[in-house]
Design a protein around this motif. Structure first.
Motif, PDB file in Angstrom:
ATOM      1  N   SER A  10       2.652  10.125   4.027  1.00 16.75           N
ATOM      2  CA  SER A  10       3.021   8.898   3.320  1.00 16.75           C
ATOM      3  C   SER A  10       2.267   8.725   2.008  1.00 16.75           C
ATOM      4  CB  SER A  10       2.735   7.683   4.204  1.00 16.75           C
ATOM      5  OG  SER A  10       3.486   7.747   5.378  1.00 16.75           O
ATOM      6  N   LEU A  57      -6.061  11.357  12.376  1.00 16.87           N
ATOM      7  CA  LEU A  57      -4.760  10.794  11.965  1.00 16.87           C
ATOM      8  C   LEU A  57      -4.552  11.172  10.503  1.00 16.87           C
ATOM      9  CD1 LEU A  57      -3.715   7.030  12.351  1.00 16.87           C
ATOM     10  CD2 LEU A  57      -3.360   8.287  10.243  1.00 16.87           C
ATOM     11  N   PHE A 110      -7.655  -1.763   8.690  1.00 17.42           N
ATOM     12  CA  PHE A 110      -6.193  -1.705   8.813  1.00 17.42           C
ATOM     13  C   PHE A 110      -5.795  -2.582  10.003  1.00 17.42           C
ATOM     14  CE2 PHE A 110      -2.284   1.034   9.756  1.00 17.42           C
ATOM     15  CZ  PHE A 110      -1.553   0.486   8.733  1.00 17.42           C
ATOM     16  N   ASP A 161      -9.175   7.984  11.092  1.00 13.46           N
ATOM     17  CA  ASP A 161      -7.976   7.742  10.285  1.00 13.46           C
ATOM     18  C   ASP A 161      -8.229   8.299   8.885  1.00 13.46           C
ATOM     19  OD1 ASP A 161      -5.929   6.744   8.737  1.00 13.46           O
ATOM     20  OD2 ASP A 161      -5.885   4.784   9.711  1.00 13.46           O
ATOM     21  N   ILE A 196      -5.819   9.164   6.597  1.00  7.39           N
ATOM     22  CA  ILE A 196      -4.553   9.136   5.868  1.00  7.39           C
ATOM     23  C   ILE A 196      -4.773   9.180   4.342  1.00  7.39           C
ATOM     24  CG2 ILE A 196      -4.245   6.606   5.753  1.00  7.39           C
ATOM     25  CD1 ILE A 196      -1.313   8.493   6.940  1.00  7.39           C
ATOM     26  N   TYR A 197      -5.944   8.698   3.875  1.00  7.23           N
ATOM     27  CA  TYR A 197      -6.228   8.709   2.416  1.00  7.23           C
ATOM     28  C   TYR A 197      -7.146   9.864   2.014  1.00  7.23           C
ATOM     29  CZ  TYR A 197      -4.347   3.957   2.506  1.00  7.23           C
ATOM     30  OH  TYR A 197      -3.530   2.864   2.670  1.00  7.23           O
ATOM     31  N   TYR A 256      -5.123  -1.668  13.927  1.00  2.66           N
ATOM     32  CA  TYR A 256      -6.149  -1.331  14.935  1.00  2.66           C
ATOM     33  C   TYR A 256      -6.368  -2.531  15.869  1.00  2.66           C
ATOM     34  CZ  TYR A 256      -7.638   1.939  11.133  1.00  2.66           C
ATOM     35  OH  TYR A 256      -7.700   2.844  10.119  1.00  2.66           O
ATOM     36  N   GLY A 275       0.807  -1.226   0.000  1.00  2.65           N
ATOM     37  CA  GLY A 275       0.000   0.000   0.000  1.00  2.65           C
ATOM     38  C   GLY A 275       0.828   1.258   0.000  1.00  2.65           C
ATOM     39  N   GLY A 294       5.404   9.103  11.051  1.00  2.00           N
ATOM     40  CA  GLY A 294       4.437   8.323  10.261  1.00  2.00           C
ATOM     41  C   GLY A 294       3.034   8.461  10.823  1.00  2.00           C
ATOM     42  N   GLY A 295       2.077   7.871  10.089  1.00  2.00           N
ATOM     43  CA  GLY A 295       0.699   7.892  10.575  1.00  2.00           C
ATOM     44  C   GLY A 295       0.476   6.868  11.685  1.00  2.00           C
ATOM     45  N   ARG A 302       8.877   8.672   6.808  1.00  5.15           N
ATOM     46  CA  ARG A 302       8.297   8.490   8.140  1.00  5.15           C
ATOM     47  C   ARG A 302       7.922   9.836   8.759  1.00  5.15           C
ATOM     48  NH1 ARG A 302       5.827   5.534   7.289  1.00  5.15           N
ATOM     49  NH2 ARG A 302       5.311   4.833   9.363  1.00  5.15           N
TER      50      ARG A 302
HETATM   51  N1  PLP Z   1      -3.809   4.099   8.331  1.00  5.09           N
HETATM   52  C1  PLP Z   1      -4.135   3.379   7.252  1.00  5.09           C
HETATM   53  C2  PLP Z   1      -5.562   3.074   6.982  1.00  5.09           C
HETATM   54  C3  PLP Z   1      -3.140   2.915   6.386  1.00  5.09           C
HETATM   55  O1  PLP Z   1      -3.479   2.180   5.306  1.00  5.09           O
HETATM   56  C4  PLP Z   1      -1.788   3.201   6.677  1.00  5.09           C
HETATM   57  C5  PLP Z   1      -0.697   2.687   5.824  1.00  5.09           C
HETATM   58  O2  PLP Z   1      -0.831   1.756   5.082  1.00  5.09           O
HETATM   59  C6  PLP Z   1      -1.496   3.967   7.824  1.00  5.09           C
HETATM   60  C7  PLP Z   1      -2.538   4.385   8.623  1.00  5.09           C
HETATM   61  C8  PLP Z   1      -0.077   4.254   8.253  1.00  5.09           C
HETATM   62  O3  PLP Z   1       0.604   5.124   7.451  1.00  5.09           O
HETATM   63  P1  PLP Z   1       2.147   5.435   7.674  1.00  5.09           P
HETATM   64  O4  PLP Z   1       2.909   4.677   6.653  1.00  5.09           O
HETATM   65  O5  PLP Z   1       2.268   6.931   7.496  1.00  5.09           O
HETATM   66  O6  PLP Z   1       2.525   5.039   9.056  1.00  5.09           O
END
Ligand code: PLP
Length: 386
Positions: free
Chosen positions: A234, A230, A124, A202, A204-205, A127, A38, A98-99, A243
């Motif tokens: 990335s 979050l 993910f 979350d 992140i996307y 969790y 991913g 990082g996330g 990171r």
């Molecule tokens: N949250 C989700 C849903 C993710 O898919 C990912 C990474 O694949 C992350 C968090 C973590 O991202 P990072 O690589 O910045 O730690």
């Protein structure tokens, strides 16, 4: 020497395991199409790399403030205000490597045995792993394909209890690519607003969507003070290896993250944070280009999957994954994913890598060229003898 008992409750990520198996096959001379991992297949935009190099030359090579450089915390607060349409200041921001640490640290700070955490399944894997690691009680909620992989809201209402300490939302969602519709976010806020719990949102996307933009629950009345956003660099800026990520949360929780950071990382690397400022404040055209390319691939790849016998692939609204239902093939997800790698040289993940309710599904990442994606469709077709 024995490991601590809690180590038996922490899991690893399936994507990294499959990558290792795929690499082992490559070492034997096999050609593998990688659709398991991913991360964007684009380079980090040039101006961000230049900012990182300049920062190294300028000597940003020492410890910095634990919660992040003040300029970056300011830039993140301004970015969140801009992109989410809310008002908040840098005191709510903690910069971390990082996330993922925004799952790890807040959970470590908040959860105790007996606390319940509601989270999407499939979801993910970190969790569930962290909930179990901390001895809290996992309360998985299956996602509903017919609802664009959103929750069944009646079920969510029933699962909320006085012990629910945290609710995890992830939109756009890994692995399904689902975007929670705005009316569902409103309904969820209505269910939790008056409860003593915190939402881990979350996001992140959040910049990678194709139709309706995702709505952050933090923007709804009364929710900012009970939400952890979050986000990070990335996925949006193709910076997985730098990171660099962050959380936006109530100040009392920022203080707790501060303590955990002092005891683990001291701070996030200073020069990567300088690059982060350039990412947020600089041109965004490469992000737009990447998202347009993911859309093109999503359209072609999902259309291809939908021509395969036994496959049914809903069109994802965001992220960079395709998540077909393969129950029509008569094979289990794990058996299918393993055989596809061994026999056809296509690496993907079983839906069960994301939880028990992932049975019947596969996850393919479209972070690969259109040519390779189409070659993968052809290989799967041959594998199915179709
Ligand atoms: N949250 C989700 C849903 C993710 O898919 C990912 C990474 O694949 C992350 C968090 C973590 O991202 P990072 O690589 O910045 O730690």
């Amino acid at each position: 020497m024995k490991l601590a008992k809690r180590m038996s409750r922490i899991a690893v990520e399936g994507a990294f395991e499959v990558l290792a198996r795929a690499r082992a096959l490559e070492a034997q001379g096999r050609h593998i199409i990688h659709l398991e991992i991913g991360e964007p297949d684009f380079p980090t935009p040039r101006h961000i790399v230049e900012a990182g190099k300049k920062a190294l030359d300028e000597g940003w090579t020492h410890y910095g403030p634990t919660l992040g450089l003040p300029e970056l915390r300011e830039a993140i607060a301004a970015y969140i205000c801009r992109t989410r349409g809310i008002q908040l200041g840098p005191e709510r921001v903690s910069v971390v490597p990082g996330g993922k640490p925004i799952i790890f640290f807040p959970m470590l700070a908040l959860l105790e045995p007996g606390d319940e955490v509601i989270y999407p399944n499939p979801g993910f894997p970190v969790y569930e792993s962290m909930i179990n690691f901390l001895g809290a009680t996992p309360v998985p909620i299956p996602l509903v394909e017919d609802r664009g992989f959103s929750f069944d809201l009646d079920l969510l209402a029933r699962k909320l209890s006085p012990k629910t300490k945290m609710l995890i939302l992830n939109s756009p969602h890994n692995p399904t690519g689902g975007v929670i519709p705005a009316e569902d976010i409103h309904a969820i806020a209505g269910l939790v607003r008056d409860r003593d719990l915190i939402v881990l949102s979350d996001e992140i996307y959040t910049r990678i969507y194709f139709d309706e933009p995702p709505l952050s629950i933090a923007t709804l009345p009364g929710m900012l003070d009970k939400t952890i956003i979050l986000d990070g660099f990335s996925k949006t800026y193709a910076m997985t290896g730098w990171r660099l990520g962050y959380g936006v949360m109530p100040v009392w929780l920022v203080d707790a993250v501060n303590k955990l950071m002092v005891n683990s990382n001291s701070c996030t690397a200073s020069f990567t944070q300088r690059a982060g400022i350039a990412a947020l404040n600089g041109p965004q055209n490469e992000v737009d280009h990447m998202v347009a390319e993911f859309r093109r691939r999503r359209d072609a790849f999902c259309a291809g999957l939908n021509t395969l016998p036994g496959f049914r692939c809903p069109i994802p609204g965001g992220a960079f994954y395709a998540y077909p239902n393969i129950t029509g093939t008569g094979m289990t997800s794990t058996a299918f994913a393993d055989a596809l790698l061994q026999e056809a040289g296509v690496a993907c993940l079983s839906g069960t890598a994301f939880g028990e309710y992932g049975e019947g599904y596969l996850r393919f990442s479209v972070a690969n060229s259109l040519e390779n994606l189409m070659a993968a469709i052809q290989r799967i077709r041959e594998f199915l003898h179709a």
